[in-house]
Design a protein around this motif. Structure first.
Motif, short mmCIF file in Angstrom:
data_model
loop_
_atom_site.label_atom_id
_atom_site.label_comp_id
_atom_site.label_asym_id
_atom_site.label_seq_id
_atom_site.Cartn_x
_atom_site.Cartn_y
_atom_site.Cartn_z
N VAL A 134 -34.92 34.96 28.24
CA VAL A 134 -33.88 34.12 28.84
C VAL A 134 -34.10 32.66 28.49
O VAL A 134 -33.16 31.93 28.16
N HIS A 135 -35.35 32.23 28.50
CA HIS A 135 -35.66 30.85 28.12
C HIS A 135 -35.29 30.59 26.66
O HIS A 135 -34.69 29.55 26.35
N ARG A 136 -35.62 31.50 25.78
CA ARG A 136 -35.27 31.34 24.36
C ARG A 136 -33.75 31.29 24.18
O ARG A 136 -33.24 30.50 23.40
N TRP A 137 -33.04 32.14 24.89
CA TRP A 137 -31.58 32.19 24.76
C TRP A 137 -30.95 30.90 25.25
O TRP A 137 -30.09 30.33 24.58
N ALA A 142 -28.55 25.50 24.16
CA ALA A 142 -28.59 24.04 24.34
C ALA A 142 -28.73 23.33 23.00
O ALA A 142 -28.07 22.31 22.76
N ALA A 143 -29.54 23.87 22.10
CA ALA A 143 -29.70 23.27 20.77
C ALA A 143 -28.40 23.36 19.98
O ALA A 143 -28.02 22.41 19.27
N GLU A 144 -27.71 24.49 20.10
CA GLU A 144 -26.43 24.65 19.41
C GLU A 144 -25.39 23.66 19.95
O GLU A 144 -24.64 23.05 19.17
N GLN A 145 -25.35 23.48 21.24
CA GLN A 145 -24.40 22.55 21.84
C GLN A 145 -24.73 21.12 21.43
O GLN A 145 -23.82 20.33 21.13
#
Length: 170
Positions: A134-137, A142-145
C-alpha cells in the motif's frame, strides 16, 4: 482540594484502564481458541487481523481530526472515526498478544493457547507485506501526480503564462 481531585481522577482512570485491559484479555482468551479452530486455522486468523490492522492505519491517517473547519458535529464525528480506526489498528495486535503465554504467570488462565504463535507470525507477515505494498502504491501515485503537475507548469511557462505578474510586466 485541587490536588485531591487530580489524585482521585488518576486513581479512577487507572482502575478503569486496568478493568478494560482485563476484560479485553478475558474476551480474547475465550474467543481465540474458537477462531483458531475454524477452517484455515491460525494462518487465516493472523492474515485477516493483519489486513484489519493495515486498513485501520490507513483510515486513521486519512481521517485526521485536526483539520480546521466544519461544525462541532463534523469535528466530533471525525475524531470518533479516528478513534475507531486507531482501535482497528492496535486491537488485533493486543488480541493476538493476549493469547500468548504470560511471562511470570503460572495459572491455567495464563497458559499458551495453541495456534496463537502461528497466528501472530501470519499477522506480522501479512501486515508487513500489505502495508509495504500500500505504501509503494500510494507513493507511486503521488510521484505520478507530481510529475503531471510539473509537466503542466512547464507547458504553461513555455507559453509565457507560468510566470508571475511582475515577471510578465518586465
Amino acid at each position: 482540594m485541587g490536588i485531591a481531585g487530580v489524585i482521585l481522577c488518576l486513581v479512577v482512570g487507572t482502575g478503569l484502564i486496568l478493568l478494560l485491559m482485563g476484560l479485553w484479555k478475558r474476551f480474547a482468551r475465550e474467543t481465540v481458541p474458537t477462531l483458531v479452530g475454524l477452517p484455515g486455522g491460525s494462518w487465516v486468523l493472523g492474515a485477516a487481523l493483519g489486513v484489519i490492522t493495515v486498513l485501520g492505519v490507513i483510515g486513521g491517517l486519512r481521517s485526521t481530526p485536526g483539520v480546521p473547519g466544519g461544525t462541532r458535529l463534523v469535528r466530533g464525528l471525525r475524531s470518533a472515526g479516528t478513534a475507531i480506526c486507531c482501535a482497528a489498528a492496535f486491537g488485533p495486535l493486543f488480541y493476538l498478544l493476549s493469547g500468548l503465554r504470560a511471562r511470570n504467570c503460572r495459572s491455567v488462565s495464563c497458559a499458551y493457547i495453541p495456534g496463537t504463535g502461528t497466528a501472530f507470525l501470519a499477522y506480522v507477515v501479512t501486515a508487513a507485506l500489505v502495508g509495504w505494498s500500500v505504501h509503494r502504491w500510494t507513493s507511486a501515485r503521488a510521484a505520478e501526480q507530481l510529475a503531471r503537475e510539473q509537466m503542466r507548469v512547464r507547458r504553461l511557462r513555455k507559453k509565457g503564462k507560468g510566470k508571475s505578474r511582475a515577471a510578465r510586466q518586465r
